[in-house]
Design a protein around this motif. Structure first.
Motif, short mmCIF file in Angstrom:
data_model
loop_
_atom_site.label_atom_id
_atom_site.label_comp_id
_atom_site.label_asym_id
_atom_site.label_seq_id
_atom_site.Cartn_x
_atom_site.Cartn_y
_atom_site.Cartn_z
N ALA A 1 0.14 -0.91 -13.04
CA ALA A 1 0.92 -2.12 -12.86
C ALA A 1 1.01 -2.52 -11.41
N ALA A 2 0.91 -1.53 -10.51
CA ALA A 2 1.09 -1.84 -9.09
C ALA A 2 -0.14 -2.44 -8.45
N ARG A 3 -1.25 -2.46 -9.16
CA ARG A 3 -2.46 -2.98 -8.56
C ARG A 3 -2.37 -4.48 -8.33
N PRO A 4 -2.80 -4.95 -7.19
CA PRO A 4 -2.73 -6.38 -6.91
C PRO A 4 -3.82 -7.13 -7.66
N ARG A 5 -3.68 -8.42 -7.65
CA ARG A 5 -4.69 -9.25 -8.30
C ARG A 5 -6.01 -9.11 -7.55
N GLN A 6 -7.07 -9.52 -8.20
CA GLN A 6 -8.39 -9.48 -7.58
C GLN A 6 -8.44 -10.41 -6.38
N VAL A 7 -9.08 -9.97 -5.33
CA VAL A 7 -9.18 -10.77 -4.12
C VAL A 7 -10.62 -11.23 -3.93
N SER A 8 -10.76 -12.35 -3.23
CA SER A 8 -12.11 -12.83 -2.94
C SER A 8 -12.76 -11.91 -1.93
N GLY A 9 -14.06 -11.75 -2.03
CA GLY A 9 -14.79 -10.87 -1.11
C GLY A 9 -14.48 -9.41 -1.33
N ALA A 10 -14.21 -9.02 -2.59
CA ALA A 10 -13.81 -7.64 -2.87
C ALA A 10 -14.88 -6.64 -2.47
N ASP A 11 -16.14 -7.03 -2.51
CA ASP A 11 -17.22 -6.11 -2.18
C ASP A 11 -17.61 -6.15 -0.71
N ASP A 12 -16.92 -6.97 0.07
CA ASP A 12 -17.22 -7.06 1.50
C ASP A 12 -16.82 -5.76 2.20
N ARG A 13 -17.67 -5.33 3.12
CA ARG A 13 -17.36 -4.14 3.90
C ARG A 13 -16.29 -4.46 4.93
N VAL A 14 -15.33 -3.54 5.10
CA VAL A 14 -14.22 -3.74 6.03
C VAL A 14 -14.24 -2.63 7.07
N TYR A 15 -14.17 -3.02 8.33
CA TYR A 15 -14.04 -2.04 9.41
C TYR A 15 -12.57 -1.97 9.80
N MET A 16 -11.97 -0.84 9.52
CA MET A 16 -10.54 -0.70 9.76
C MET A 16 -10.26 -0.42 11.24
N PRO A 17 -9.25 -1.08 11.81
CA PRO A 17 -8.93 -0.83 13.21
C PRO A 17 -8.44 0.60 13.42
N ALA A 18 -8.76 1.15 14.57
CA ALA A 18 -8.36 2.52 14.90
C ALA A 18 -8.07 2.61 16.39
N VAL A 19 -7.01 3.30 16.75
CA VAL A 19 -6.69 3.56 18.15
C VAL A 19 -6.26 5.02 18.27
N THR A 20 -6.31 5.53 19.49
CA THR A 20 -5.85 6.88 19.77
C THR A 20 -4.88 6.85 20.94
N ALA A 21 -3.75 7.51 20.77
CA ALA A 21 -2.75 7.62 21.82
C ALA A 21 -2.74 9.05 22.35
N TYR A 22 -2.69 9.19 23.67
CA TYR A 22 -2.63 10.51 24.31
C TYR A 22 -1.28 10.62 25.02
N ILE A 23 -0.52 11.65 24.67
CA ILE A 23 0.82 11.84 25.23
C ILE A 23 0.88 13.20 25.89
#
Length: 453
Positions: free
Chosen positions: A210-232
């Motif tokens: 039930a929690a799944r969202p509706r179908q989105v356009s471009g569902a098969d498009d590859r996505v590059y997720m943003p990533a950062v690194t913090a040094y403390i």
């Protein structure tokens, strides 16, 4: 890790086979990355020695499938480099993040190879980066660190798995069929347990769907997720954790919970954040051939209190770890069914076990303080080092189905704590500047500062 491997050690654990089947069924492959950054040119001879040594331990093998569709897969030996050491053309320092993402997206195959690869990026400001990427089907963070340390020290430790195609097809069929028949009583008991579990968890299954969202356009498009690194600074980190009544583990959990809340990754019913925290379960006093040897601790954290008091998070993690060790998740009892799972139900099982859609969980891994030698990729200490876990190939549809993603990996090497964050929030900008600001604001909530890149 030397010595003769037993027959059972050559077979994949049920957990490892489930991960491999998930890769083949969905195309989504979890990979682990280790990145060394030197603020100077590196010793290439030292890097090549290190590179030769990486192809042993968990990375010195591949998966060989059973000829039976319901058989147990096995490890076979594949020592040494599985791909060329890739030395890139010089790029600017500002392109480092893009290069690391490109390395993560390069093809890997734990069955046919290469299961891992390594590259070097000389940068125009005189600095240098080294990136190691390995399939999670071959090893986890603990196994990766052991392999890195052995490569640094020049120890070529292997599991003595058989060479590929050692067994003839007929011998393999006969052997695997015999093992399957001997395992029938266990499978029968598991089927009964699975039916009982399914009846008890009808609500979880329906809630996941039930929690799944509706179908989105471009569902098969590859996505590059943003990533950062913090040094403390490690001293500042430890002091802040102590001041808030916690420790390093609860501070990592607090940061992850706060990031999740800023992204809306909270449970609908109570506003808590669900953390999936892997704890190392690797055996060091005997041969442990498991690729993924962890206990998964599920913890609910209140993101509103962690910036002023970590005692609740610390207690929740302690209780969650005790529960994971003493009362294993009943879904783990289903693992003997792994070889019989049809591809079409793999994703549904992941939803049920991890609550991807319903609880919007956060993967929060703290590797703790690791030996300083892991920073010696060229024989000298790198200025910066971080680990991260990421999906090698992610589609918009898969990320939307999971209602986004947040992964936090922490590690302390010498005087620095690194926090590697990968995130995706449906409907948001999902850019590096967006994530940079989110991480900077979260650290500020804890009165922490550091270098973020």
């Amino acid at each position: 890790m030397t010595g003769s491997a037993t027959r059972s050690e050559d077979r994949l654990s049920f957990t490892d086979q489930a991960m491999f089947l998930g890769l083949r069924a969905t195309g989504q492959e979890a990979v682990m990355q280790c990145v060394w950054i030197y603020e100077r040119p590196i010793d290439y001879d030292g890097v090549r020695r290190f590179y030769e040594g990486i192809g042993h331990g968990v990375f010195g093998r591949r998966i060989e499938r059973s000829p039976l569709p319901f058989g147990r897969h096995r490890w076979v030996s594949a020592p040494g480099p599985q791909a060329e050491l890739d030395i890139a053309r010089p790029r600017s320092r500002g392109e480092l993040g893009a290069w690391v993402d490109e390395r993560a997206a390069m093809p890997l195959d734990p069955e046919h190879g290469p299961g891992w690869h390594m590259g070097v990026l000389p940068m125009t400001d005189g600095s240098t980066a080294i990136c190691l990427v390995g399939s999670h089907c071959l090893g986890d963070g603990g196994g990766g660190i052991l392999t890195i340390l052995n490569a640094v020290y020049g120890n070529k430790t292997d599991f003595n798995h058989p060479a590929p195609l050692t067994r003839t097809r007929w011998r393999a069929v006969r052997s695997d069929l015999g093992e399957t028949l001997r395992g029938v009583p266990e499978v029968a008991r598991t089927v009964v347990g699975a039916a009982k579990l399914a009846r008890r968890r009808r609500g979880d299954i329906s809630r996941s769907g039930a929690a799944r969202p509706r179908q989105v356009s471009g569902a098969d498009d590859r996505v590059y997720m943003p990533a950062v690194t913090a040094y403390i600074n490690a001293e500042d980190w430890g002091l802040r954790a102590k001041t808030l009544g916690g420790n390093s583990y609860s501070l990592v959990a607090g940061v992850a919970a706060r990031l999740a809340a800023a992204m809306g990754r909270v449970r609908d019913e109570d506003g808590a954040v669900t953390l999936n925290i892997p704890q190392n379960d690797r055996t060091l006093d005997c041969v442990d051939t498991r690729a993924n040897a962890v206990l998964l601790v599920n913890v609910a954290i209140d993101p509103e209190t962690v910036t002023t008091d970590l005692s609740g998070a610390r207690a929740a993690i302690k209780a969650g770890l005790a529960t994971a060790r003493d009362v294993p998740d009943e879904t783990l009892q289903l693992l003997p069914l792994t070889p019989f799972i049809p591809k079409r139900v793999v994703r549904k099982m992941a939803d049920m076990v991890f609550g991807f859609a319903a609880d919007r969980p956060v993967s929060c891994s703290n590797m703790g303080e690791v030996p300083a030698a892991v920073a010696l990729a060229d024989g000298t200490e790198a200025d910066y080092l971080y680990f991260r876990g990421i999906d090698r190939y992610a589609t918009r549809g898969a990320l939307e189905q999971r209602r986004g993603l947040l992964t936090v990996v922490a590690c302390q090497v010498d005087a620095k704590v690194s926090l590697s964050i990968v995130a995706y929030e449906p409907g948001s900008e999902n850019s590096t500047p967006w994530l940079y600001e989110l991480v900077a604001n979260t650290l500020a909530d804890f009165e922490l500062t550091g270098v973020i890149e």
